[in-house]
Design a protein around this motif. Sequence first.
Motif, PDB file in Angstrom:
ATOM      1  N   PHE A  55      -4.572   1.355   6.720  1.00 39.92           N
ATOM      2  CA  PHE A  55      -4.920   0.219   6.258  1.00 39.92           C
ATOM      3  C   PHE A  55      -4.161  -0.746   7.133  1.00 39.92           C
ATOM      4  CE2 PHE A  55      -2.363  -3.437   4.371  1.00 39.92           C
ATOM      5  CZ  PHE A  55      -3.482  -3.883   3.577  1.00 39.92           C
TER       6      PHE A  55
ATOM      7  N   VAL B 163      -1.696   6.778   4.703  1.00 38.02           N
ATOM      8  CA  VAL B 163      -2.851   5.901   4.313  1.00 38.02           C
ATOM      9  C   VAL B 163      -2.266   4.505   4.553  1.00 38.02           C
ATOM     10  CG1 VAL B 163      -3.490   4.665   2.139  1.00 38.02           C
ATOM     11  CG2 VAL B 163      -3.303   7.277   2.460  1.00 38.02           C
ATOM     12  N   MET B 164      -1.182   4.384   4.649  1.00 39.29           N
ATOM     13  CA  MET B 164      -0.622   2.564   5.116  1.00 39.29           C
ATOM     14  C   MET B 164      -1.055   2.627   6.653  1.00 39.29           C
ATOM     15  SD  MET B 164       3.343   1.632   5.542  1.00 39.29           S
ATOM     16  CE  MET B 164       3.752  -0.046   6.174  1.00 39.29           C
TER      17      MET B 164
ATOM     18  N   VAL C 155       1.035  -1.145  -0.013  1.00 37.58           N
ATOM     19  CA  VAL C 155       0.041  -0.074   0.136  1.00 37.58           C
ATOM     20  C   VAL C 155       0.951   1.187  -0.166  1.00 37.58           C
ATOM     21  CG1 VAL C 155      -1.865   1.297   1.367  1.00 37.58           C
ATOM     22  CG2 VAL C 155      -1.774  -1.145   1.098  1.00 37.58           C
ATOM     23  N   LEU C 156       1.965   1.252   0.937  1.00 38.28           N
ATOM     24  CA  LEU C 156       3.012   2.588   0.718  1.00 38.28           C
ATOM     25  C   LEU C 156       3.520   2.751  -0.430  1.00 38.28           C
ATOM     26  CD1 LEU C 156       4.416   4.395   2.745  1.00 38.28           C
ATOM     27  CD2 LEU C 156       6.163   2.768   2.993  1.00 38.28           C
ATOM     28  N   ASN C 157       3.955   1.568  -1.157  1.00 41.72           N
ATOM     29  CA  ASN C 157       4.506   1.773  -2.392  1.00 41.72           C
ATOM     30  C   ASN C 157       3.662   2.187  -3.478  1.00 41.72           C
ATOM     31  OD1 ASN C 157       7.022   0.701  -1.223  1.00 41.72           O
ATOM     32  ND2 ASN C 157       6.679  -1.259  -2.066  1.00 41.72           N
ATOM     33  N   GLN C 158       2.302   1.910  -3.414  1.00 40.64           N
ATOM     34  CA  GLN C 158       1.330   2.197  -4.411  1.00 40.64           C
ATOM     35  C   GLN C 158       1.007   3.709  -4.223  1.00 40.64           C
ATOM     36  OE1 GLN C 158       0.079   0.886  -7.372  1.00 40.64           O
ATOM     37  NE2 GLN C 158       1.712  -0.747  -6.811  1.00 40.64           N
ATOM     38  N   THR C 159       0.727   4.229  -2.867  1.00 43.20           N
ATOM     39  CA  THR C 159       0.125   5.548  -2.499  1.00 43.20           C
ATOM     40  C   THR C 159       1.062   6.528  -2.239  1.00 43.20           C
ATOM     41  OG1 THR C 159       0.107   5.065  -0.349  1.00 43.20           O
ATOM     42  CG2 THR C 159      -1.638   4.284  -1.590  1.00 43.20           C
ATOM     43  N   GLY C 160       2.529   5.961  -1.673  1.00 40.25           N
ATOM     44  CA  GLY C 160       3.488   7.094  -1.085  1.00 40.25           C
ATOM     45  C   GLY C 160       3.142   7.932  -0.002  1.00 40.25           C
ATOM     46  N   SER C 161       2.258   7.244   0.659  1.00 37.36           N
ATOM     47  CA  SER C 161       1.442   7.930   2.090  1.00 37.36           C
ATOM     48  C   SER C 161       1.577   7.015   3.054  1.00 37.36           C
ATOM     49  CB  SER C 161       0.031   8.187   1.676  1.00 37.36           C
ATOM     50  OG  SER C 161      -0.557   8.891   2.980  1.00 37.36           O
TER      51      SER C 161
END
Length: 329
Positions: A104, A100-101, A91-97
């Motif tokens: 999640f 958000v991680m 999730v972190l790699n996809q959003t960069g946030s």
Amino acid sequence: MEKRLNADTAKALGRSLTREYSFVLSFILLVIIAAFVNKNFFSWSNISNLFVQGSMVGLIALGMTMVIGEGLIDISVGSQVAIIGGFGILVLNQTGSIFVMLLFCIAFGLAIGAVNGLLVTKGGMPAMVATLATMSACRAIVNYYGAGGPFTVDKSIYDRFRQLAVGGFQLGSIKIPYLMVIFIVAVIIFDIVMKKTKIGKHVFAVGSNEKSARLSGINVDGVKIIAFMVTGAMCGIAGLIYASRMTAVAAASAAVGWEMDAIAGVAIGGTAMSGGRGKIMGTFLGVLMFKIISNILTAANVSSYLNGAISAAIIVLAVLLQNFQNKRR
């Protein structure tokens, strides 16, 4: 006659204080021993390192205190950290946030905890069996998606994400690690919740006598599910911290044995393994005691491979001591 009564009262009070706060005496004794073994024990770098090392297992142990306080157990926490941390990196790699991680990881942990709680309450399964199934499922799934290898953080966010684990607040000449602050704040919140709120009182009421708790109007199933969900949420936060500290989550080996460490911290902190009694501050000191023991053994050049055996021995001794105290009562 009056003097005799006063003496008996004093003895009874002394026994009560020793029983209720034995974990404080144990902590003080252990600190004294550690100071003799390690001359740098009281240095800020060593003390802050103890908190940093204990933070992840400590967060899990706080939730575990609620579960064990109800007379239940959760042996899936290590696998929860692995799967949440691994998928959290995706999730972190996809959003960069990082935020958000975090959301999640907490949501994922709550979901796993809800599954454990429902299996125990609505499915009628023993907590050991239910969480054993969850442990196996989580580890198998994270191994499948990770192909047995690591989930790694992208270089684009590596430095920023790493700061959560290695960064801190500068206060004069000392640096207070973020993980130390997170752990202490979590302990304070849990201590307030368990002492001042209905859910905290209901947890120990269920652990003390489930039938009486149900007859008094407590939603026993709801309280059990909440305890598992809180533990899952803490596993989510621990998973994020683990990913930050390692910048990768090895599917097969991440957080292996953490369930034993968390249970050991709760046990030596004075929480009754049969439920009905416990203290968050006891768990806090219990986790630190466990890390101090590791510190002493490291200073004595004892292999870290023996940590599992040490955890088992601590749990056995804590339970035997609890049984002895119960018989004396």
